[in-house]
Design an enzyme around this catalytic site. Structure first.
Site, PDB file in Angstrom:
ATOM      1  N   GLN A  44     -60.378  31.742 -35.594  1.00  0.00           N
ATOM      2  CA  GLN A  44     -60.765  30.508 -34.906  1.00  0.00           C
ATOM      3  C   GLN A  44     -62.071  29.951 -35.456  1.00  0.00           C
ATOM      4  O   GLN A  44     -62.242  28.738 -35.568  1.00  0.00           O
ATOM      5  CB  GLN A  44     -60.869  30.735 -33.393  1.00  0.00           C
ATOM      6  N   GLU A  80     -55.018   3.112  11.933  1.00  0.00           N
ATOM      7  CA  GLU A  80     -55.660   2.767  10.655  1.00  0.00           C
ATOM      8  C   GLU A  80     -55.952   1.260  10.571  1.00  0.00           C
ATOM      9  O   GLU A  80     -56.443   0.792   9.536  1.00  0.00           O
ATOM     10  CB  GLU A  80     -54.776   3.212   9.482  1.00  0.00           C
ATOM     11  N   HIS A 110     -48.309  -3.079   8.658  1.00  0.00           N
ATOM     12  CA  HIS A 110     -47.449  -1.920   8.417  1.00  0.00           C
ATOM     13  C   HIS A 110     -46.563  -1.656   9.642  1.00  0.00           C
ATOM     14  O   HIS A 110     -45.370  -1.398   9.519  1.00  0.00           O
ATOM     15  CB  HIS A 110     -48.295  -0.678   8.123  1.00  0.00           C
TER      16      HIS A 110
END
Lengths: 425, 425
Positions: free
Chosen positions: A255, A411, A416
């Site tokens: 290496q 939330e 939604h």
């Protein structure tokens, strides 16, 4: 090699952390931003200009023709072609085990929930030029993409005054690369990310490169996906008295010869082994063709840590989180359970790291610089994506409606809640 | 809503590409770099200073105590706790199907090749404060990490003058978050990436945030992993004459109400539906609490494309690569095979997108801005890594040695070849 002994584990860990501190060069980032902007504006014309300027080659064709590929491959020695084919077969059989599967859950009446696993459409593979043009890396990048089912695998590699590397072209053909373009540097990354008249836009770019290539990959991340920002090669070895010093030294150098910034670390509980490896490294360096590079790496980032117990050795190596980890301990396999952070592990005295670089089948494109803490070898999963899906019938929606609207309203997202309630009207 | 008709597919695709062009603010990046540097140097002291400066809160404790968590949770309505628990159960059962498995291949004598799948050690979840503090996002981030086996799940959320959001703390407890710190912004990302006296360093940071949080995540990418750079919410709907205009309009608005930069796109082959949806959007907007936000989004990035065939509709939607895709066509399920690019798909008229936001189980943290071309919903795989391993015996190495050395030498890496040959000596 430097031998560090009689140090506390925490002092060694501090030293290890400093070794992996990353640095970036702001000047490179600015140059790269300009190149990317130029390629987006001028397309192929910009690519041709950079080819003259950076590579010293005036190109007729950006795309490499089938004829050029075949005539280059004819120059590659038979034993290299045979070795590439054997490697490709092993890489294929290993990576086929990685394929992620779609799933579908229909346990609840009226509800279907699933994930469809599907390949990316097009990927780009960067292959460096010159002495770092590695046919093995072509196999390691392209074969997982092929197994994933990517329809267009595009390879880019810098043009060379005396022609592209024949073995690289051979590897591309064996691996099933679909199109090859002779472009390199940040300009090649820009072309793949945004497309030009000739070069198709891809979804993901993989493969190693120099500092400009790395900075360009970072800059286009988000426009396309990238594999990782690869750093210098690394090897960590855990070894005890049962290891042969010559083997350990040779593997450390395998290496170290990659890069002056490569990192080679031995952690051992054997004072004899530490001394013998240090001597063997010195001896083997003397006849190594890439001695200058390897010596710089060993001088800079080569360490032998001598500690008391195997548990301490493993704790330190998990802090290193090396790209390549060799375990040259008696009963090496048994220690896999304790390894938390490493890219690829080589068990026992015969699994020398270059086996994994070339032939055995696991991938050699691996996390470096301590990033094995959170990332993995390149694999088929890098070229697959997952699309979730959901179907409800009226009855199932009615059962769940109140829970959804309660959560939406807490939330503050009334729209939604109303979307759910619209179905009841 | 704008209705676009009698346009060529290629003209529409060009328009779609321009919608997703990304912009970054260099000034934000510079501020963020300074904050990160300060947190690295001064640790907790810097976090306390930014809390006063950006959040208007002088903190005693960065870490939120169990007592504070439990007393906040006591304020959450029972039906919300029940809905969170039901959501958590569905998210758990869906994500358990995603767990990647280790594998080992021993088909060749003398060779073991494998991949060990293992969790990241520690992850950080960012939860925005104020009106964007979403308990549902806490579940979506933490549950996949828990299923993966992450030992330390750390949540950060900006301090609030009147205390942290009780429902967010309840979600954290239900999902199994291990530690909560009241820090926010780029400073929170820096603390998670590098650690301070109080905040532990993590391996990966997930969760949405404002422009400073996004820039900080981009800056620390490489030091730690990140999930993605999230953009504004998006919904794409494919609908035909069988769809109810009121449902389609309500679903478009459910995403438009998130953000003035949200994107809502309907592609249809029905002129009647196009007209009716446009009217219904206008009508529903009038009574929507977040009308101003949703109207800005619809004016800016709301489009109805009217084309001739369902094949054209799908081709265009694959170019959009929306975060959320609804298919309100007859036999919706059958079209999944043709969907190439989408984060999460909702099939049929009853699978309204908010079902996926809150309750059904698939993840709601999804690729935006066209990145569904190459990335996927957050999942268990984001919190797992893979460590490859390899063992050879002497006989297997002898069989492969010549192939390895041939490839090493054609790449000019003599040290690699010698490491293999060292074993024979």
């Amino acid at each position: 090699m430097k031998i560090i002994k009689n140090e506390s584990l925490s002092a060694i860990k501090t030293q290890i952390r400093q070794q992996t501190a990353q640095t970036t060069n702001p000047q490179v980032a600015i140059s790269v931003a300009n190149i990317i902007s130029d390629v987006r504006q001028r397309g192929d014309a910009a690519l041709r200009d950079y080819s003259v300027r950076f590579d010293g080659v005036a190109l007729n064709n950006l795309k490499v023709s089938e004829l050029d590929i075949d005539s280059a491959i004819a120059q590659v020695p038979d034993e290299v072609i045979a070795a590439l084919k054997k490697a490709a077969a092993n890489i294929t059989s290993f990576h086929q085990l990685e394929v992620a599967q779609s799933f579908e859950d229909t346990t609840r009446s009226g509800v279907i929930r699933g994930t469809k696993v599907t390949p990316l459409s097009a990927v780009g593979i960067y292959v460096p030029g010159g002495t770092a043009a590695y046919p093995s890396s072509v196999l390691m990048n392209a074969i997982p993409a092929k197994i994933a089912g990517v329809a267009n695998i595009v390879m880019v590699t810098p043009p060379q005054p005396d022609g592209l590397n024949p073995a690289v072209l051979a590897a591309a053909k064996i691996a099933g690369v679909d199109n090859i373009y002779q472009i390199g540097g940040a300009q090649a990354i820009a072309a793949l990310a945004y497309g030009t008249e000739t070069v198709p836009q891809v979804d993901k770019i993989t493969g190693p490169g120099n500092a400009y290539v790395a900075a360009a990959k970072r800059a286009v991340y988000g426009q396309v996906d990238i594999d990782m920002i690869a750093g210098p090669s690394e090897i960590g070895i855990l070894a005890d008295d049962t290891a042969r010093a010559e083997d350990v030294a040779a593997d450390l150098l395998s290496q170290a010869e990659h890069d002056v910034n490569a990192r080679a670390i031995l952690i051992t509980d054997s004072s004899n082994l530490a001394t013998a490896v240090s001597a063997a490294v010195e001896q083997q360096l003397e006849t190594l063709p890439r001695e200058a590079i390897a010596r710089s790496a060993i001088d800079k980032n080569g360490y032998i840590y001598l500690v008391d117990t195997i548990d301490d050795m493993i704790e330190l190596m998990n802090a290193v989180a090396p790209e390549h980890l060799e375990i040259q301990l008696a009963n090496a396999y048994d220690y896999m359970a304790k390894i938390q952070n490493a890219g690829s592990v080589f068990l026992g005295k015969y699994a020398s790291e270059p086996l994994g670089d070339y032939l055995a089948g696991p991938n050699h494109i691996l996390p470096t610089g301590g990033t094995a803490r959170f990332s993995s070898a390149l694999g088929v999963w890098d070229f697959q994506k997952r699309i979730q899906y959901l179907q409800y019938n009226a009855a199932a929606l009615a059962e769940d409606a109140n829970d959804v609207t309660a959560l939406a309203r807490i939330e503050g997202l009334e729209g939604h809640a109303r979307a759910i309630e619209s179905r009841g009207k």
